[in-house]
Design a protein around this motif. Structure first.
Motif, mmCIF file in Angstrom:
data_model
loop_
_atom_site.group_PDB
_atom_site.id
_atom_site.type_symbol
_atom_site.label_atom_id
_atom_site.label_comp_id
_atom_site.label_asym_id
_atom_site.label_seq_id
_atom_site.Cartn_x
_atom_site.Cartn_y
_atom_site.Cartn_z
ATOM 1 N N TYR A 1 0.861 -1.182 0.000
ATOM 2 C CA TYR A 1 0.000 0.000 0.000
ATOM 3 C C TYR A 1 0.899 1.235 0.000
ATOM 4 N N ARG A 2 0.749 2.063 -1.027
ATOM 5 C CA ARG A 2 1.461 3.335 -1.088
ATOM 6 C C ARG A 2 0.526 4.447 -0.620
ATOM 7 N N LEU A 3 0.981 5.232 0.329
ATOM 8 C CA LEU A 3 0.205 6.363 0.835
ATOM 9 C C LEU A 3 0.790 7.647 0.265
ATOM 10 N N ARG A 4 -0.047 8.386 -0.455
ATOM 11 C CA ARG A 4 0.384 9.624 -1.100
ATOM 12 C C ARG A 4 -0.417 10.796 -0.559
ATOM 13 N N ASP A 5 0.254 11.955 -0.492
ATOM 14 C CA ASP A 5 -0.444 13.176 -0.105
ATOM 15 C C ASP A 5 -1.514 13.487 -1.143
ATOM 16 N N ARG A 6 -2.718 13.757 -0.684
ATOM 17 C CA ARG A 6 -3.846 13.940 -1.595
ATOM 18 C C ARG A 6 -3.656 15.155 -2.514
ATOM 19 N N GLU A 7 -2.997 16.191 -2.023
ATOM 20 C CA GLU A 7 -2.840 17.420 -2.812
ATOM 21 C C GLU A 7 -1.586 17.399 -3.688
ATOM 22 N N SER A 8 -0.445 17.062 -3.103
ATOM 23 C CA SER A 8 0.806 17.124 -3.860
ATOM 24 C C SER A 8 1.123 15.840 -4.617
ATOM 25 N N GLY A 9 0.519 14.732 -4.208
ATOM 26 C CA GLY A 9 0.825 13.445 -4.824
ATOM 27 C C GLY A 9 2.113 12.827 -4.343
ATOM 28 N N ARG A 10 2.803 13.498 -3.413
ATOM 29 C CA ARG A 10 4.072 12.992 -2.904
ATOM 30 C C ARG A 10 3.860 11.748 -2.046
ATOM 31 N N GLU A 11 4.711 10.754 -2.249
ATOM 32 C CA GLU A 11 4.605 9.503 -1.491
ATOM 33 C C GLU A 11 5.068 9.732 -0.056
ATOM 34 N N LYS A 12 4.257 9.302 0.898
ATOM 35 C CA LYS A 12 4.556 9.500 2.315
ATOM 36 C C LYS A 12 4.937 8.203 3.027
ATOM 37 N N GLY A 13 4.414 7.100 2.551
ATOM 38 C CA GLY A 13 4.709 5.851 3.246
ATOM 39 C C GLY A 13 4.354 4.642 2.423
ATOM 40 N N ARG A 14 4.957 3.506 2.801
ATOM 41 C CA ARG A 14 4.659 2.228 2.155
ATOM 42 C C ARG A 14 4.411 1.193 3.250
ATOM 43 N N PHE A 15 3.242 0.595 3.227
ATOM 44 C CA PHE A 15 2.912 -0.506 4.130
ATOM 45 C C PHE A 15 2.955 -1.787 3.297
ATOM 46 N N ARG A 16 3.872 -2.663 3.654
ATOM 47 C CA ARG A 16 4.052 -3.902 2.904
ATOM 48 C C ARG A 16 3.563 -5.070 3.758
ATOM 49 N N PHE A 17 2.564 -5.802 3.249
ATOM 50 C CA PHE A 17 1.966 -6.915 3.986
ATOM 51 C C PHE A 17 2.425 -8.241 3.384
ATOM 52 N N HIS A 18 3.057 -9.064 4.219
ATOM 53 C CA HIS A 18 3.460 -10.417 3.830
ATOM 54 C C HIS A 18 2.378 -11.360 4.385
#
Length: 502
Positions: free
Chosen positions: A105-122
């Motif tokens: 799961y990539r979390l991006r800022d809604r306005e700038s589109g900049r990536e803020k975090g990655r949640f990786r589920f195994h």
């Protein structure tokens, strides 16, 4: 976390140049460096040093990475809903990228589109989740059972601390083990003792349970799954029973539920949330009590085979985004998400006496011979105009230690007190016992347990203004049993501390 990226040489130098630390960078959470040095593993505040070397991360474009491993039931059904809810609250967009057993799961800022975090589920199973956490290859482990003694010891040896300590293990949501049969199976009720005898193979024909003359086929989750292991921990261990060798194993909850629904002579133990089209059996006892799995009885642990869903955490510091996500999972908004995902949330509910059905009447009718009419009047006189919280406290088998769900309830109630949710109200911690031994002694024990739970909650509520709420304790021993005392499970259900509010 992404150790493959960070395991490189770096040098951290203080702003004045007086202190220099070199070693392998093990992690960076956006605020602190974690470095393996000749002095051991050190955590260094990034605001006070300069980083030099090929492993140095970008301070301006930092993207938090969180690796979560373990039970697929949690990773497939619950976590996606919580990630989406968290992203919405934080103003992020959550984009998923599934790839076999890993979902990113990539979390991006809604306005700038900049990536803020990655949640990786195994997405594997509880065993694999614990193994990844203990090997420092995951930041959290999703589990459908409690960590076992040998795993706890391994965690301490690996430098991860006590994974069962306060704050290291938390209950994410609640579920339960339920016995299911095909819809046309005539058996609708089963004692919990007989259920254990069925899965040990001691009872092998439906005729012994009031059904047809046909062999019973057993269905369970695979042996490495947390749900499959919970059957042994919760159902069979109290009677020191061994699981029958001919049980049919399934690699998912959905597959198990479908197989039982299609097997006219089958019985399975499955998650309440994934029971499918099977007929759920009511658990009974010889004294006439019935115990059904429902949202409220699971939340209060009145149903004896509750199955909390856990997140286990390491002792090291997690990225800020991960800490914010963990805080979100305990919020009222997250409890709504959990409920909508089909699981049982931990949001406390207040149940008036008149809304408790026949609970009081049935319990009073089952009180032991040593309980007088005066004892019952005293209890009803104290509790009659109050409401029971769904937040209850029960104890591990043969122990005075609170069980996992109850330890989580201590934290939940403490947070509510800190938030002032019960300011101006009265909370009464009410202890109850099983019927083993003299009634007078049982009442003393129940009062002692009520005080112990009250004290644990007060200690946990560090910032609460307790002058704004009246907190008292009492105990009524065996005066209000919830289940039959003829089994270890029934006695465990009866040994409890309830919270009543006014």
């Amino acid at each position: 976390m992404c150790l493959a990226v960070y395991a490189q040489d770096v040098t951290l130098t203080s702003r004045d140049g007086a202190v220099e630390i070199g070693g392998n960078l093990l992690g960076f959470d956006g605020e602190f460096y974690r470095v393996d040095t000749i002095y051991g593993e050190l955590t260094v505040d990034g605001s006070g040093v300069r980083c030099e070397g090929p492993g140095c991360p970008s301070l301006t474009d930092f993207v938090a990475e969180v690796d979560i491993s373990g039970a697929a039931t949690i990773g497939e059904l619950l976590m996606p809903a919580l990630i989406q809810g968290f992203a919405l609250r934080q103003g992020f967009l959550a984009e998923s990228e599934p790839d076999e057993d890993v979902v990113l799961y990539r979390l991006r800022d809604r306005e700038s589109g900049r990536e803020k975090g990655r949640f990786r589920f195994h997405l594997t199973n509880t065993d694999e989740g614990f193994a990844d956490l203990l090997a420092d290859e995951a930041d959290m482990a999703m589990a459908l059972r409690e960590i076992r003694r040998e795993e706890r010891q391994h965690g301490r040896e690996a430098g991860l601390g006590d994974l069962t300590a306060r704050g290291r293990a938390r209950v994410l949501a609640l579920d339960a083990l339920v016995a299911v049969v095909a819809p046309d199976n005539p058996v609708r009720r089963l004692s919990i003792s007989d259920l254990a005898r069925v899965f040990t193979g001691e009872i092998g024909n439906w005729r012994a349970l009031g059904g047809p003359d046909a062999p019973i086929s057993l269905h369970l989750r695979d042996a490495k799954s947390g749900l499959g292991q919970a059957v042994e921990d919760r159902l069979l261990r109290p009677v020191k029973g061994q699981l029958a060798a001919d049980a049919i194993r399934h690699d998912s909850d959905a597959a198990l539920a479908r197989a039982v629904a299609a097997d006219p002579f089958g019985i399975g133990l499955v998650s309440h949330a994934a029971r499918g089209n099977g007929q759920v059996l009511v658990l009974t006892g010889s004294c006439g009590f019935s115990l059904s799995a429902a949202r409220r009885t699971i939340k209060t642990e009145d149903y004896p085979l509750t199955a909390p869903m856990f997140l286990y955490l390491p002792a090291r510091r997690l990225p800020k985004l991960a800490r914010e996500f963990l805080a979100y999972t305990r919020s009222p908004r997250a409890q709504i998400v959990i409920r909508r995902a089909g699981f049982v949330d931990q949001q406390p509910e207040e149940i008036a006496v008149e809304a408790q059905g026949n609970r009081l009447a049935n319990a009073i009718s089952g009180a032991g011979d040593e309980i007088s009419l005066g004892d019952l009047k005293e209890m009803l006189g104290r509790l009659g105009d109050m409401k029971r919280l769904t937040t209850s406290f029960r104890f591990e088998t043969g122990s005075v230690k609170l069980d996992a769900q109850s330890r989580s309830n201590v934290e939940q109630l403490a947070h509510a007190l800190e938030a002032g949710r019960y300011d101006g109200r009265t909370l009464v911690f009410v202890g109850f016992s099983d019927g083993q031994g003299p009634a007078k002694g049982n009442r003393t024990i129940s009062e002692r347990r009520a005080r112990a739970v009250r004290d644990a909650v007060v200690v946990a509520a560090e910032t609460a203004n307790l002058d704004q709420v009246e907190i008292t304790t009492t105990g009524y021993g065996e005066a209000m049993p919830m289940a039959c005392d003829d089994s270890a499970w029934g006695r465990q259900v009866n040994r409890r501390v309830e919270v009543w509010v006014k």
